[in-house]
Write an enzyme that holds these catalytic residues in place. Sequence first.
Site, PDB file in Angstrom:
ATOM      1  N   HIS A  12       0.813  -1.228   0.000  1.00 58.39           N
ATOM      2  CA  HIS A  12       0.000   0.000   0.000  1.00 58.39           C
ATOM      3  C   HIS A  12       0.849   1.283   0.000  1.00 58.39           C
ATOM      4  O   HIS A  12       0.461   2.289   0.605  1.00 58.39           O
ATOM      5  CB  HIS A  12      -0.993  -0.013   1.174  1.00 58.39           C
ATOM      6  N   HIS A  59      -1.753   4.962   9.537  1.00 61.72           N
ATOM      7  CA  HIS A  59      -0.466   5.662   9.575  1.00 61.72           C
ATOM      8  C   HIS A  59      -0.574   7.047  10.214  1.00 61.72           C
ATOM      9  O   HIS A  59       0.195   7.942   9.897  1.00 61.72           O
ATOM     10  CB  HIS A  59       0.093   5.803   8.160  1.00 61.72           C
ATOM     11  N   HIS A 192      10.552  -3.771   3.805  1.00 59.18           N
ATOM     12  CA  HIS A 192      11.015  -2.403   3.605  1.00 59.18           C
ATOM     13  C   HIS A 192      11.320  -1.748   4.948  1.00 59.18           C
ATOM     14  O   HIS A 192      10.794  -2.149   5.983  1.00 59.18           O
ATOM     15  CB  HIS A 192      10.026  -1.550   2.799  1.00 59.18           C
ATOM     16  N   GLU A 239       4.463  -4.823   8.617  1.00 59.80           N
ATOM     17  CA  GLU A 239       3.079  -4.691   8.127  1.00 59.80           C
ATOM     18  C   GLU A 239       2.537  -6.037   7.635  1.00 59.80           C
ATOM     19  O   GLU A 239       1.327  -6.183   7.432  1.00 59.80           O
ATOM     20  CB  GLU A 239       3.009  -3.655   7.003  1.00 59.80           C
TER      21      GLU A 239
HETATM   22 FE   LIG Z   1       2.386   1.359   5.416  1.00 61.45          FE
END
Ligand SMILES: [Fe+2]
Length: 286
Positions: A12, A59, A192, A239
């Site tokens: 996302h 977030h 990431h 995530e």
């Molecule tokens: Fe994210």
Amino acid sequence: MARIIGGIGTTHVPSIGKAIAEKKYQDPYWKPFFSGFDYVHGWLAREKPDVAVVFYNDHGLNFFLDKLPTFAVGAAGEYRNEDEGWGIPVSRSVAGDPDFSWHIINTLVADEFDITMCQDMLVDHAVTIPLGLMWPGESWPVKIVPIEVNTVQHPLPSLKRCLALGRAVGRAIEAYPRDLKVMVIGTGGLSHQLDGERAGFVNKEFDQLCMDKLIGEPDELARYSVHKFIELAGAQGIEFLNWMAMRGALTGRVAQVHRNYHIPISNTAAATVVLENKPLAGLKAA
Ligand SMILES: [Fe+2]
């Protein structure tokens, strides 16, 4: 009764929202990622889900670090997006299904998951970008039940707990008396890290292992501690907790029917996976 037709896991990354707005589907940088959704579009057109249960992490749009539930379930008739500060356009709103949400909330609490319930809830790019990727047209043909998982503020829930949450949600869906075709979505990842000495870190080998194990051996993945998982996947690679919950909600015999993996989008290893869920009883009879 409600039926779980399958699950989709997808990245996302905020910059995808800008690329969608600018229609960069054929751009050489973006094409390997966007083309991974051709199969998804065909699958959704065939399967025609009524509702999507979406596991995602907020977030900072609806929850901030001062008040951040480990798990929260939306129970609104509509979920709005607002300017998140990423330079991406504000998304259209998403329709909710409050009756179905309350069924899931009641069932989860009875199942000893002490979730936060939200009758007013903004949804951020972790919900809107996946919907925009799956249904790139003018409207989204599904209602959603958003389920927030904290992947941001430590202590985070374990992979094992997120798998168990997903399984409880799967049981709740299957106990819902309305005839609904339900899909489950997990967003975020894969490997990431956005900051610190390892900014830009990705781990293709570990991402492949996670996608492989997710199909038929999710309990093996659930053995990783959160900190070991972050060591292997990066600080934001955690995530993947949303993917674990998505997989848990697939209660039947699970088969992967599509996978696309591409490095990088922004500084993230981007992945799209479609898992089909076939009823166990039907397979036994066959
Ligand atoms: Fe994210």
